[in-house]
Design a protein around this motif. Structure first.
Motif, short mmCIF file in Angstrom:
data_model
loop_
_atom_site.label_atom_id
_atom_site.label_comp_id
_atom_site.label_asym_id
_atom_site.label_seq_id
_atom_site.Cartn_x
_atom_site.Cartn_y
_atom_site.Cartn_z
N LEU A 50 0.85 -1.21 0.00
CA LEU A 50 0.00 0.00 0.00
C LEU A 50 0.88 1.25 0.00
CD1 LEU A 50 -2.70 -1.06 2.62
CD2 LEU A 50 -3.23 -0.12 0.35
N ARG A 56 -3.60 0.39 -5.37
CA ARG A 56 -4.19 1.73 -5.50
C ARG A 56 -5.69 1.60 -5.53
NH1 ARG A 56 -0.03 5.34 -7.12
NH2 ARG A 56 1.70 4.24 -8.07
N SER A 57 -6.37 2.40 -4.73
CA SER A 57 -7.84 2.37 -4.62
C SER A 57 -8.34 0.94 -4.43
CB SER A 57 -8.50 2.99 -5.85
OG SER A 57 -7.91 4.20 -6.18
N GLY A 58 -7.66 0.18 -3.62
CA GLY A 58 -8.09 -1.19 -3.32
C GLY A 58 -7.75 -2.20 -4.40
N MET A 59 -7.16 -1.74 -5.52
CA MET A 59 -6.81 -2.66 -6.62
C MET A 59 -5.36 -3.12 -6.44
SD MET A 59 -9.39 -2.99 -8.62
CE MET A 59 -8.64 -3.66 -10.10
N GLU A 102 -8.11 -0.78 6.22
CA GLU A 102 -7.55 -0.70 4.86
C GLU A 102 -6.66 -1.92 4.58
OE1 GLU A 102 -4.82 2.49 4.23
OE2 GLU A 102 -5.22 2.58 2.06
N ASN A 105 -8.77 -5.11 4.42
CA ASN A 105 -9.52 -5.28 3.18
C ASN A 105 -8.66 -5.78 2.02
OD1 ASN A 105 -12.05 -4.66 4.10
ND2 ASN A 105 -11.83 -2.46 3.73
N CYS A 106 -7.35 -5.58 2.09
CA CYS A 106 -6.48 -5.98 0.97
C CYS A 106 -5.67 -7.24 1.26
CB CYS A 106 -5.51 -4.85 0.64
SG CYS A 106 -6.33 -3.34 0.13
#
Ligand code: DC
Length: 233
Positions: A50, A56-59, A102, A105-106
């Motif tokens: 991250l 980036r933006s969860g991608m 954050e 989620n990733c």
């Protein structure tokens, strides 16, 4: 207590937020063993990805994560103030940064990348080479130490687990909702069980421990009986 018995490896696998770390840490303290939180290692790689533009933006850009791997050096150091080990990436203590929503989620996406698992599994095997460790994760009894003398597979109701994580995060001052946490718990269960590489599954010789309604003390007395049996008191 550990000195007059042979040291063993204790693998603690199971779903997210079911109290694996708390329990594994308590076992390690009781036996004078080293506790290794392998989830923290996957979280540390996710944080690094991250912070270095590979997410980036969860991608998640998987190739970019793999390119970063040689730059990532992970270590644990005992912190006497916490009475537990903190995780470091390239010499920086990141313990406080790896448990945000954050990162949560990733982390399933990052931990599904084969090269990430290869690197971290090798490091975990090295950390447990001398035995006397309690290692918690998803694939410890199946992939990292299939020969572990004790394998626990922990589970608890998803709502009970979400409540525990919600309490933990709000106590730290994080502004999260219970529903958001529950959704994260359910989607990580699904991702952890369905990824191609080393999915979360119960090892054939693992013992299931559903701790939805058990205190740590109750789990501990159950465990100590098992430990004495296995190490042949
Ligand atoms: O235990 P935890 O919730 O902190 O773990 C974070 C994530 O890391 C979890 O979603 C799955 C992954 N993980 C894994 O794939 N293998 C492990 N041995 C430990 C964790």
């Amino acid at each position: 207590m550990s000195t007059d018995r042979k040291k063993i490896i204790i693998a603690v696998d199971g779903f997210s937020s079911c109290g694996k770390s708390t329990f594994a840490k308590a076992i390690a303290a009781r036996l004078g063993y080293i506790f290794i939180d392998t989830g923290a290692m996957y979280r540390a790689v996710t944080l690094y990805a991250l912070e270095n533009g590979a997410i980036r933006s969860g991608m998640i850009d998987e190739d970019a994560v793999v390119r970063l791997l040689p730059d990532i050096s992970i270590a644990f150091r005992f912190n006497p103030e916490r009475g537990a080990s903190d995780i470091y990436v390239n010499g920086d203590r990141v313990e406080g940064k790896i448990r945000t929503i954050e990162v949560s989620n990733c982390v399933s996406g990052v931990s599904a990348i084969a090269a990430v698992r290869q690197k971290l599994v090798a490091l975990q095997q090295e950390m447990g080479r001398r035995k006397g460790v309690v290692m918690d994760g998803r694939d410890i009894g199946t992939t990292v130490f299939p020969e572990a003398e004790i394998k626990l597979y922990m589970t608890a109701d998803a709502k009970v687990r979400a409540q525990r994580r919600y309490d933990e995060l709000t106590a730290k001052g994080d502004r999260v909702t219970f529903d958001e946490i529950l959704e994260n718990v359910i989607s990580r269960d699904h991702a952890d069980m369905n990824r191609a590489v080393s999915p979360l599954r119960q090892a054939e010789d693992a013992i299931v421990l559903d701790n939805s309604h058990l205190t740590v003390e109750e789990q501990m007395s159950w465990f100590m009986e098992l430990y004495h049996r296995v190490t042949n008191a």
